[in-house]
Design an enzyme around this catalytic site. Structure first.
Site, mmCIF file in Angstrom:
data_model
loop_
_atom_site.group_PDB
_atom_site.id
_atom_site.type_symbol
_atom_site.label_atom_id
_atom_site.label_comp_id
_atom_site.label_asym_id
_atom_site.label_seq_id
_atom_site.Cartn_x
_atom_site.Cartn_y
_atom_site.Cartn_z
ATOM 1 N N LYS A 1 0.824 -1.210 0.000
ATOM 2 C CA LYS A 1 0.000 0.000 0.000
ATOM 3 C C LYS A 1 0.857 1.258 0.000
ATOM 4 O O LYS A 1 0.515 2.243 -0.643
ATOM 5 C CB LYS A 1 -0.959 0.006 1.193
ATOM 6 N N LYS B 1 -4.768 -9.325 -7.360
ATOM 7 C CA LYS B 1 -6.030 -9.822 -6.796
ATOM 8 C C LYS B 1 -7.167 -8.850 -7.120
ATOM 9 O O LYS B 1 -6.934 -7.647 -7.272
ATOM 10 C CB LYS B 1 -5.907 -10.028 -5.284
ATOM 11 N N LYS C 1 -11.034 -3.740 -4.049
ATOM 12 C CA LYS C 1 -11.957 -2.603 -4.075
ATOM 13 C C LYS C 1 -11.291 -1.410 -4.731
ATOM 14 O O LYS C 1 -11.947 -0.488 -5.172
ATOM 15 C CB LYS C 1 -12.373 -2.238 -2.644
HETATM 16 P P1 TYM Z 1 -11.030 -7.035 3.236
HETATM 17 O O1 TYM Z 1 -12.167 -6.136 3.478
HETATM 18 O O2 TYM Z 1 -9.904 -6.554 2.390
HETATM 19 O O3 TYM Z 1 -11.525 -8.391 2.593
HETATM 20 C C1 TYM Z 1 -12.540 -9.167 3.200
HETATM 21 C C2 TYM Z 1 -12.262 -10.639 2.955
HETATM 22 O O4 TYM Z 1 -12.232 -10.898 1.550
HETATM 23 C C3 TYM Z 1 -11.037 -11.595 1.214
HETATM 24 N N1 TYM Z 1 -10.631 -11.153 -0.134
HETATM 25 C C4 TYM Z 1 -10.445 -11.987 -1.160
HETATM 26 N N2 TYM Z 1 -10.542 -13.315 -1.270
HETATM 27 C C5 TYM Z 1 -10.292 -13.867 -2.484
HETATM 28 N N3 TYM Z 1 -9.952 -13.139 -3.580
HETATM 29 C C6 TYM Z 1 -9.839 -11.792 -3.513
HETATM 30 N N4 TYM Z 1 -9.526 -11.092 -4.595
HETATM 31 C C7 TYM Z 1 -10.079 -11.158 -2.262
HETATM 32 N N5 TYM Z 1 -10.072 -9.866 -1.847
HETATM 33 C C8 TYM Z 1 -10.409 -9.888 -0.541
HETATM 34 C C9 TYM Z 1 -10.027 -11.176 2.267
HETATM 35 O O5 TYM Z 1 -9.003 -12.135 2.403
HETATM 36 C C10 TYM Z 1 -10.894 -11.085 3.496
HETATM 37 O O6 TYM Z 1 -11.028 -12.346 4.120
HETATM 38 N N6 TYM Z 1 -8.018 -7.246 7.178
HETATM 39 C C11 TYM Z 1 -9.294 -7.737 6.697
HETATM 40 C C12 TYM Z 1 -10.463 -7.263 7.518
HETATM 41 C C13 TYM Z 1 -10.339 -7.606 8.963
HETATM 42 C C14 TYM Z 1 -10.382 -8.904 9.508
HETATM 43 C C15 TYM Z 1 -10.219 -8.738 10.923
HETATM 44 C C16 TYM Z 1 -10.566 -10.171 8.960
HETATM 45 C C17 TYM Z 1 -10.146 -6.730 9.995
HETATM 46 N N7 TYM Z 1 -10.084 -7.409 11.166
HETATM 47 C C18 TYM Z 1 -10.206 -9.839 11.767
HETATM 48 C C19 TYM Z 1 -10.547 -11.267 9.836
HETATM 49 C C20 TYM Z 1 -10.366 -11.103 11.216
HETATM 50 C C21 TYM Z 1 -9.434 -7.219 5.270
HETATM 51 O O7 TYM Z 1 -8.649 -6.483 4.789
HETATM 52 O O8 TYM Z 1 -10.526 -7.606 4.636
#
Ligand code: TYM
Length: 347
Positions: A121, A204, A207
């Protein structure tokens, strides 16, 4: 009288998706949310909306509340049941920020600097614009997980390193201050762990991808979703074969197809033998439209009643605080803080 054995306590799972856009995308659904829905019957489940994480990058305060409600509606539309699972917004449970601070104080600067998501990032936007909040993102995530003594964390592949840090912090805290936290494990389903950008299948789906055409937003007009599948980048050659090295574009389409229909990739390869990429895309566009249309309609119905969504989230936050406050009190006690007494108790 014969004593019935007490049923073993269910293991706890916890996960969340950030409200950083106007919709979750197909990667979030296939990589994460879908698995949560499947797991909630068998596990004691906690699903939350990490809005404190959403402010670690540039954000619009006039959009944050709406986006948080959208994610809440999308969880429910996808099948998360607030009666079965604890379901809440992170900022409604102050213990998350409180524990994150305590964890910051046992995390090495070098250790946090090695987190690849932070490096990625900051490489994109430049280190000068990165905030301390973005740097501390993984310790807040560790706090989310450890507060609820989580056993399993179902996430996509991109979160693996954060989970490793969480495990290290749990072990470190336990060694230093006494056994307090459960050391959690990541649950990453191999086949769907990473859905790639439709325009750039080496990145990947995200968003904030380079081209809006690279992602399928679950709340967008299904016609746009169909167009994006049809214009997805494919590879040299004509054969429809799952080979992520040689054919990343086609392999990604096959993964999406298989995930949404439940058909094994090998069956799809057989079905499309001798056919052109165009055939696969036309069929997959239909599969995607059939999938997103009801999900979108249900989300919009839920969004039409924000008071009901807020009520469900308030109930969830109450249940979450019951657990989080007990853990937090224990953490402070073990770290040796002077207990705070109410004035009534001191007099
Ligand atoms: P976030 O919001 O980026 O993504 C949410 C979930 O979606 C999965 N993901 C994907 N899986 C497959 N292919 C993709 N292209 C893809 N893009 C996103 C992510 O792996 C995630 O599981 N840090 C976390 C949010 C968070 C969290 C937590 C998760 C905050 N605290 C505690 C678990 C436990 C995140 O960035 O999610």
């Amino acid at each position: 009288m014969t004593l019935q054995p007490t049923p073993a306590a269910k293991k706890r799972i916890l996960s969340g998706a950030k409200p950083t856009a106007d919709s979750l995308h197909l990667g979030n659904y296939i990589g994460a949310v879908r698995n949560w829905v499947d797991m909630q019957a068998e596990y004691d489940a906690v699903f939350f909306i990490p809005d404190l994480h959403a402010i670690t990058v540039d954000f619009d305060p006039s959009e944050l509340a709406k986006r948080t409600r959208i994610v809440a509606a999308q969880y429910i539309a996808a099948g998360i049941d607030p009666d079965k699972s604890i379901f809440f917004v992170q900022s409604h449970v102050p213990e998350h920020a409180q524990l994150a601070w305590a964890l910051n104080c046992i995390t090495g600067f070098g250790e946090a600097s090695r987190m690849t998501q932070f490096k990625d990032k900051t490489q994109k936007s430049g280190a000068d614009t990165a905030t301390l909040g973005l740097f501390a993102y993984p310790t807040l995530m560790a706090a989310d997980i450890l507060l609820y003594r989580t056993d399993l964390v179902p996430v996509g592949e991109d979160q693996r390193q954060h989970l490793e840090l969480t495990r290290n912090l749990a072990q470190r805290f336990n060694t230093k201050f006494g056994d307090t936290f459960t050391v959690p494990e990541a649950t990453i389903l191999k086949e769907s762990a990473k859905i790639y950008d439709l325009q750039n299948p080496s990145a990947k789906m995200s968003k904030t991808g380079e081209s809006p055409n690279g992602a399928i937003q679950l709340l967008e007009d299904p016609k746009i979703a169909a167009k994006r599948i049809k214009s997805a980048v494919t590879d040299a050659g004509t054969e429809i074969r799952f080979d992520p090295e040689e054919k990343p574009g086609v392999s990604n389409l096959l993964t999406i197809y298989s995930s949404l229909t439940g058909k094994p990739v090998a069956d799809l390869e057989a079905e499309y033998e001798g056919k052109m990429y165009g055939h696969l895309k036309v069929d997959l566009a239909e599969v995607v439209v059939d999938f997103v249309t009801p999900l979108r309609n249900r989300t919009n119905e839920l969004m039409a009643d924000p008071a009901e969504l807020d009520r469900l989230l308030a109930l969830g936050a109450e249940r979450a605080r019951e657990i989080a406050s007990v853990t937090m009190a224990q953490v402070y006690e073990r770290m040796g803080f002077l207990p705070s007494h109410s004035l009534a108790g001191v007099r």
